[in-house]
Design an enzyme around this catalytic site. Structure first.
Site, PDB file in Angstrom:
ATOM      1  CB  ALA A 193      -0.915  -0.135   1.157  1.00  0.00           C
ATOM      2  CD  GLU A 194       0.189   4.380   1.694  1.00  0.00           C
ATOM      3  OE1 GLU A 194      -0.683   4.963   1.050  1.00  0.00           O
ATOM      4  OE2 GLU A 194      -0.181   3.437   2.350  1.00  0.00           O
ATOM      5  CB  THR A 195       7.221   2.185  -0.585  1.00  0.00           C
ATOM      6  OG1 THR A 195       7.094   0.924  -0.845  1.00  0.00           O
ATOM      7  CG2 THR A 195       8.951   2.108  -0.084  1.00  0.00           C
TER       8      THR A 195
END
Length: 269
Positions: free
Chosen positions: A43-45
């Site tokens: 979903a996020e880095t």
């Protein structure tokens, strides 16, 4: 270059919300950051680098989904703080400068981390035409969560309705800037949570987010008003699931959870 995958808002591997974390010397160009986020495909880095001493913040922090940079992300901030603390790169509270201002992450004695985030301003709005059909449930109340997140918060009838949602993600994309937060009161608070939620963010390439810290900056004021308490626990009931402890402090909301590093490797590109 070291890269970690951290499961956030959980105390066990393979639950909560996974995030990539990279500690850098400075931010490379945006195309490289986005390519790494595509490769990580969570979903996020989170990308973070140290700042000069004696400034308003200790580290700079940015977050990328596989399709875009976002203005606020809770679970990847928790993951980044977890890496800083467990590697010894930073000790004590860490101040991150971000697109949403300075965010502070404070480690607890029990291994948890508390994030100090801006409280989302909730504005009641009429349920858009067609959103009930796209979601698969009738809204009881609908709120805009403001510019930092750009979500539509929808209360539905009960916990069972939240758990059973099978939305049309493509159709949902037209109703908000980022996505849809669905929520209901917990059926049985003795299970350890006060409210339940699920989050759908098709506009940033995430059909369903496992556990969304930033959504709880809206869920905290919403449920604190209804339940008459400033300290609550929310269950985000995705297939991976996770718990977020919330404390409403006026214009700020504290979000507390644990994190676990599950991958520690080397990025060669």
């Amino acid at each position: 270059m070291r890269i970690r995958i951290v499961d956030a808002f959980t105390d066990r591997p393979f639950a909560g919300n996974p995030a990539g974390v990279l500690l850098l010397d400075s931010f490379p160009d945006d195309a490289w950051l986005q390519n790494v986020a595509v490769e990580v495909n969570h979903a996020e880095t989170a990308f973070t680098h140290p700042l000069p001493a004696d400034g308003e913040a200790d580290w700079a922090l940015r977050w990328f989904t596989p399709t875009t940079e976002v203005a606020l992300c809770g679970h990847a901030t928790l993951a980044a703080a977890h890496v800083l603390h467990t590697t010894g790169a930073h000790r004590g509270p860490v101040r991150f400068t971000t697109r949403s201002g300075v965010l502070v992450a404070t480690p607890g004695d029990d291994g948890s981390i508390t994030l100090d985030f801006p409280t989302a301003p909730l504005t009641p709005v009429a349920a858009p035409n067609g959103v009930a059909e796209a979601l698969g449930a009738e809204p009881l109340a609908t709120f805009d969560t403001g510019p930092n997140t750009g979500d539509l918060l929808i209360e539905v009838a009960d916990e069972r309705t939240v758990l059973g949602l099978t939305p049309d993600h493509k159709a949902l994309a037209r109703y908000s800037k980022r996505g849809i937060i669905t929520t209901a009161r917990a059926e049985d608070a003795s299970r350890g949570y006060d409210f339940v939620s699920r989050c759908f963010f098709p506009n940033v390439g995430i059909d369903e987010d496992p556990v969304t810290g930033s959504a709880h900056t809206a869920l905290a004021p919403f449920w604190s008003e209804r339940l008459g308490r400033t300290t609550l626990t929310g269950l985000q009931a995705s297939p991976r699931s996770g718990l977020v402890r919330t404390e409403l402090r006026g214009e700020r909301t504290h979000l507390t959870g644990h994190a676990v590093t599950v991958v520690d490797g080397e990025l060669l590109a």
